[in-house]
Design a protein around this motif. Structure first.
Motif: not given
Length: 422
Positions: A78-95, A97-103
């Motif tokens: 009941p005390n748990m908080v689960e952080m999830q990455y849900n997308g929203g990739a960033t497009v680089g200069a070469d076109g 996209s790279t996911p912005d995962y947590m670390t």
């Protein structure tokens, strides 16, 4: 003592004695009427019995469902908080996209800046095939976690042990295997401990077998093909330090909503704009389950009340027939001096006695089930005394409401006309 005072006291005593006499006579007549038509009255009471028992049982079912939800979520955490990455990739200069995962650095920042956190664990996911004999392979899910993952997710260790901090620091190639996979590969939990799995060319020694304490019906990150590894080992296999999920537990359950909001804000501030993250907690699920249980209880209780209303109609019909069958008795009582109020009270008392008797029997039957289960089995079913009180009060109310019309009809009869009936 003044004469006026003595007279007042005498009149008060006389009224009290008369009221007591009328009440005793009314109850005596009601019991006589019940004895004279036992079968009819018992059949009329049946609806009240079913309705009253239904109210008690419906509330019991609702309370049991709520308690089951609380126990289930408590077992998950009941005390748990689960952080999830849900997308929203960033497009680089070469076109691309790279996911912005947590670390892991995000986890460290949260531990340093958000108060009230008890434990945490990152989770890195990777899939790998294993051999299951006769040239067959099976794809398993490898989860790289910290030793705290066991407590964060409230896992049960069936055999062996959970890997510890020393295993993590030394990058020991050890792992935990989930119970269904252990039985599939080795036949039993104990037989799995000490065996070696070849995962992507890396020999992993199984040091323990685990399970989730409650069945999550496939709604968690753990499946029937899960192997837990120390985070550094899983990181070596994937070649990246990014994680898709991070688990936290708060010291106080009351701090979970506020802590989840602060964790989410902090992680979003450390990543690129447009990246999407979610702070998932059990609080929302618990609230939803409570609402579902309450709604179901309300609906079923309404159905039970409808049963009582239908039973009340049956009581009214039975009492109307009873009035018709007792025309001569009513005429004789009125001829001997019974007032309209006494006649009305007699038939109203019979109706209330009838409905309350059914209510008492139904309530006792409704309480008998949870009491029996609690006494004869280790299962605990919560009971509500309030539901019993409500069932009894409703029975009385039904008797008063549906007994009023027959009572008024009996009180309004003309004694001269009634004495003509045989």
């Amino acid at each position: 003592m003044p004469v006026a005072v003595r007279q007042k006291s005498f009149e008060s005593t006389l009224r009290s004695a008369k009221t007591s006499l009328v009440f005793r006579e009314t109850m005596h007549l009601a019991l006589d009427s019940f004895r004279a038509s036992k079968v009819r009255f018992l059949l009329t009471m049946l609806g009240m019995i079913i309705g009253s028992a239904s109210i008690v049982l419906v509330v019991t079912v609702g309370m049991t469902g709520r308690q089951y939800a609380l126990d289930t979520l408590s077992s998950i955490g009941p005390n748990m908080v689960e952080m999830q990455y849900n997308g929203g990739a960033t497009v680089g200069a070469d076109g691309a996209s790279t996911p912005d995962y947590m670390t892991k650095e995000d986890e460290a920042a949260v531990l340093a800046q958000v108060p009230g956190i008890a434990q945490s664990s990152p989770m890195l996911e990777v899939h790998a095939p294993i051999s299951i004999g006769e040239g067959k392979t099976r794809d398993v899910m490898l989860l790289g976690v910290s030793p705290r993952y066991k407590d964060v997710r409230n896992l049960g260790v069936l055999s062996g042990r959970f890997f510890d901090d020393q295993d993590t620091i030394a990058h020991e190639k050890v792992g935990m295997i989930v119970e269904p996979l252990a039985k599939t590969l080795f036949g039993s939990d104990d037989a799995a401990v000490g065996r070696v799995l070849n995962l992507s060319g890396i020999p992993i020694t199984i040091v323990g077998v685990f399970k989730q304490r409650v069945d999550t019906f496939g709604q968690s990150e753990i499946s029937d093909d899960t192997v837990l590894l120390p985070y550094p080992v899983a990181r070596y296999m994937t070649g990246t330090d990014t994680v898709k999920e991070i688990f936290f537990t708060m010291k106080d359950p009351a701090d979970v909503p506020r802590g989840a909001a602060r964790i989410l804000d902090l992680i979003q501030s450390r990543h690129r704009k447009g990246s999407k993250y979610t702070a998932f907690t059990m609080v929302a699920i618990l609230d939803t389950m409570k609402k579902v249980a309450d709604s179901l209880t309300y609906v079923l209780t309404a159905a039970a009340f409808i049963t009582l209303v239908v039973s009340g109609v049956g009581i009214m019909n039975s009492m109307l027939a009873n009035v018709t069958a007792r025309y001569r008795e009513i005429g004789i009582r009125k001829a001997l001096g019974a007032t309209r109020h006494e006649i009305r009270l007699q038939f109203l008392t019979e109706a209330v006695f009838l409905s309350l008797s059914g209510g008492v029997v139904g309530t006792l039957l409704g309480l008998a089930l949870p009491v029996t289960v609690n006494l004869l089995t280790p299962v605990h079913i919560p009971m509500s005394g309030l539901s019993a009180v409500v069932a009894l009060l409703t029975s009385v109310l039904v008797g008063v409401i549906f007994g009023t019309l027959p009572a008024n009809r009996a009180a309004a009869l003309d004694p001269v006309e009634m004495l003509k009936y045989e």
